[in-house]
Scaffold this motif. Structure first.
Motif, PDB file in Angstrom:
ATOM      1  N   ARG A 185      63.805   8.168-110.026  1.00 40.07           N
ATOM      2  CA  ARG A 185      65.047   6.706-110.408  1.00 40.07           C
ATOM      3  C   ARG A 185      65.802   7.070-111.546  1.00 40.07           C
ATOM      4  NH1 ARG A 185      61.646   4.847-113.579  1.00 40.07           N
ATOM      5  NH2 ARG A 185      59.615   6.379-113.589  1.00 40.07           N
ATOM      6  N   GLY A 186      65.773   7.906-112.531  1.00 46.41           N
ATOM      7  CA  GLY A 186      66.604   8.146-113.578  1.00 46.41           C
ATOM      8  C   GLY A 186      68.180   8.819-112.857  1.00 46.41           C
ATOM      9  N   TYR A 187      67.692   9.738-111.970  1.00 46.94           N
ATOM     10  CA  TYR A 187      68.925   9.603-110.905  1.00 46.94           C
ATOM     11  C   TYR A 187      70.035   8.711-110.481  1.00 46.94           C
ATOM     12  CZ  TYR A 187      71.956  13.100-108.768  1.00 46.94           C
ATOM     13  OH  TYR A 187      73.456  13.771-107.608  1.00 46.94           O
ATOM     14  N   LEU A 188      69.191   7.863-109.171  1.00 47.31           N
ATOM     15  CA  LEU A 188      69.549   7.383-108.905  1.00 47.31           C
ATOM     16  C   LEU A 188      70.009   6.504-109.508  1.00 47.31           C
ATOM     17  CD1 LEU A 188      66.840   6.669-106.595  1.00 47.31           C
ATOM     18  CD2 LEU A 188      69.287   7.804-105.903  1.00 47.31           C
ATOM     19  N   ALA A 189      69.820   5.462-110.535  1.00 50.93           N
ATOM     20  CA  ALA A 189      70.218   5.294-111.698  1.00 50.93           C
ATOM     21  C   ALA A 189      71.369   5.510-112.368  1.00 50.93           C
ATOM     22  CB  ALA A 189      69.416   4.588-113.017  1.00 50.93           C
ATOM     23  N   GLY A 190      71.440   6.405-112.521  1.00 50.29           N
ATOM     24  CA  GLY A 190      72.769   7.385-113.189  1.00 50.29           C
ATOM     25  C   GLY A 190      74.070   7.654-111.921  1.00 50.29           C
ATOM     26  N   LEU A 191      73.814   8.309-110.357  1.00 56.63           N
ATOM     27  CA  LEU A 191      74.814   7.928-109.725  1.00 56.63           C
ATOM     28  C   LEU A 191      75.262   6.741-109.936  1.00 56.63           C
ATOM     29  CD1 LEU A 191      72.990   9.593-106.974  1.00 56.63           C
ATOM     30  CD2 LEU A 191      75.037  10.775-109.123  1.00 56.63           C
ATOM     31  N   GLY A 192      74.279   5.456-110.234  1.00 55.88           N
ATOM     32  CA  GLY A 192      75.191   4.152-109.821  1.00 55.88           C
ATOM     33  C   GLY A 192      75.986   3.336-111.169  1.00 55.88           C
ATOM     34  N   ARG A 193      75.248   3.992-112.532  1.00 59.26           N
ATOM     35  CA  ARG A 193      76.895   4.392-113.523  1.00 59.26           C
ATOM     36  C   ARG A 193      77.458   4.261-113.094  1.00 59.26           C
ATOM     37  NH1 ARG A 193      73.766   6.346-119.185  1.00 59.26           N
ATOM     38  NH2 ARG A 193      75.521   4.949-119.489  1.00 59.26           N
ATOM     39  N   LEU A 194      77.782   6.264-112.430  1.00 62.09           N
ATOM     40  CA  LEU A 194      79.336   6.783-112.595  1.00 62.09           C
ATOM     41  C   LEU A 194      79.875   5.811-111.454  1.00 62.09           C
ATOM     42  CD1 LEU A 194      77.537   9.864-112.285  1.00 62.09           C
ATOM     43  CD2 LEU A 194      78.586   9.283-114.321  1.00 62.09           C
ATOM     44  N   ARG A 195      79.301   5.238-110.667  1.00 62.34           N
ATOM     45  CA  ARG A 195      80.143   4.485-109.474  1.00 62.34           C
ATOM     46  C   ARG A 195      80.297   3.766-109.970  1.00 62.34           C
ATOM     47  NH1 ARG A 195      82.390   2.133-105.829  1.00 62.34           N
ATOM     48  NH2 ARG A 195      81.642   1.771-103.509  1.00 62.34           N
ATOM     49  N   ASP A 196      80.488   3.122-110.874  1.00 63.24           N
ATOM     50  CA  ASP A 196      80.156   1.874-111.656  1.00 63.24           C
ATOM     51  C   ASP A 196      81.529   1.761-112.366  1.00 63.24           C
ATOM     52  OD1 ASP A 196      78.379  -0.089-109.712  1.00 63.24           O
ATOM     53  OD2 ASP A 196      76.834  -0.385-112.200  1.00 63.24           O
ATOM     54  N   GLU A 197      81.411   2.740-113.298  1.00 63.22           N
ATOM     55  CA  GLU A 197      82.804   3.091-114.148  1.00 63.22           C
ATOM     56  C   GLU A 197      84.143   3.254-113.124  1.00 63.22           C
ATOM     57  OE1 GLU A 197      82.848   3.662-117.460  1.00 63.22           O
ATOM     58  OE2 GLU A 197      81.096   4.363-117.991  1.00 63.22           O
ATOM     59  N   ALA A 198      84.332   2.867-111.836  1.00 66.60           N
ATOM     60  CA  ALA A 198      85.308   3.707-111.364  1.00 66.60           C
ATOM     61  C   ALA A 198      86.305   4.529-111.925  1.00 66.60           C
ATOM     62  CB  ALA A 198      85.953   1.943-111.108  1.00 66.60           C
ATOM     63  N   PHE A 199      85.198   5.588-111.928  1.00 65.65           N
ATOM     64  CA  PHE A 199      86.274   7.065-112.209  1.00 65.65           C
ATOM     65  C   PHE A 199      87.455   7.701-110.743  1.00 65.65           C
ATOM     66  CE2 PHE A 199      82.240   8.095-115.213  1.00 65.65           C
ATOM     67  CZ  PHE A 199      83.403   7.527-116.109  1.00 65.65           C
ATOM     68  N   THR A 200      88.157   8.131-111.724  1.00 63.57           N
ATOM     69  CA  THR A 200      89.712   8.097-110.034  1.00 63.57           C
ATOM     70  C   THR A 200      89.480   9.981-109.824  1.00 63.57           C
ATOM     71  OG1 THR A 200      91.488   8.958-111.441  1.00 63.57           O
ATOM     72  CG2 THR A 200      91.293   6.484-110.735  1.00 63.57           C
ATOM     73  N   VAL A 201      88.566  10.690-111.220  1.00 60.47           N
ATOM     74  CA  VAL A 201      88.099  12.076-110.647  1.00 60.47           C
ATOM     75  C   VAL A 201      87.098  12.320-111.023  1.00 60.47           C
ATOM     76  CG1 VAL A 201      89.232  14.653-110.448  1.00 60.47           C
ATOM     77  CG2 VAL A 201      90.532  12.551-110.210  1.00 60.47           C
TER      78      VAL A 201
END
Length: 257
Positions: free
Chosen positions: A154-170
């Motif tokens: 659950r924490g991993y999926l939430a963490g991936l969502g956080r990274l997605r929301d950050e809109a990193f370019t690389v």
């Protein structure tokens, strides 16, 4: 010819000579910032690799600090020796010895920590502007294995969502090439985990209860040399189903050690 994503963001890569099924082409050590720079994941305790890090760092004004995404040896074993050679502090969530304690949202040098537990409970990604070093939370190719821990998946999926929301370019992964399409890559990671869960539930519904049966049906595509990491990840998936009240009785749990 496409622009070099590292040069565009003024990031340097030094790759350790430790290729393997889990490390892919080797552990990536990332150098971020200048005058001095910060070293993310010095990698294994290997003199040639540490010398290469120092040489690359000298071109960036030396080493101001060492940041560890997590305490696994292929990422962290070289940290104490690099710190001894350079006098740089070690910043980490869980590593001995460390100079700076880090947690989610903390900043050190040019880096901002983002907790993405799953592969390891202490795993921190490090954002620097629009790039992010992900350690083993996200690889440049393939998927990661998850370490069972309360709420790990659950924490991993939430963490991936956080990274997605950050809109990193690389994304700068711990292994494999830089990820230049972070949104699609992260979406694929989430879809992969949910597909594994779907396959696991189908196997359970069909009556599978042993570890071998579950791996044969839900991880049938995994090569033999990665079956143990798959079993560890299976345990994390079973934990999630149990937390959600969806795990049938009598399911065998993986063991290792």
């Amino acid at each position: 010819m496409a622009a070099d994503p590292l040069a565009a963001h003024d990031v340097s890569l030094v790759r350790a000579a430790n290729p393997g099924p889990l490390t892919l082409s080797g552990t990536n050590t990332w150098l971020v910032g200048r005058g001095p720079c910060w070293v993310i994941d010095p990698g294994p305790l290997d003199d040639a690799h540490l010398a290469a890090i120092e040489a690359a760092a000298d071109a960036r004004g030396g080493i101001g600090g060492i940041a560890l995404t997590h305490d696994h040896g292929d990422h962290a074993d070289g940290a104490p020796e690099l710190a001894r050679r350079t006098g740089a502090p070690i910043a980490a969530a869980r590593f001995a010895p460390r100079t700076i304690d880090l947690g989610d949202g903390d900043t050190v040098g040019p880096l901002r920590a983002i907790a993405v537990p799953g592969h390891a409970p202490d795993l921190l990604c490090f954002a620097a502007g629009t790039v992010c070093a992900t350690g083993d939370a996200v690889l440049g190719q393939g998927s990661v294995f998850l370490m069972p821990d309360p709420g790990a998946l659950r924490g991993y999926l939430a963490g991936l969502g956080r990274l997605r929301d950050e809109a990193f370019t690389v994304l700068l992964p711990g292994h494999g090439p830089p990820v230049t399409d972070p949104a699609a890559h992260l979406d694929g990671y989430v879809a992969h985990r949910l597909d594994r869960e779907r396959r696991l539930l189908a196997a359970l519904d069909a009556g599978a209860r042993t570890v071998d049966e579950l791996l044969d049906r839900a991880w049938a595509d995994v090569p033999v040399n990665l079956r143990l990491p798959a079993a560890i990840t299976l345990a994390a998936h079973l934990d999630k189903l149990e937390e959600e009240g969806r795990l049938p009785d009598g399911v065998e749990r993986p063991s290792w050690g």
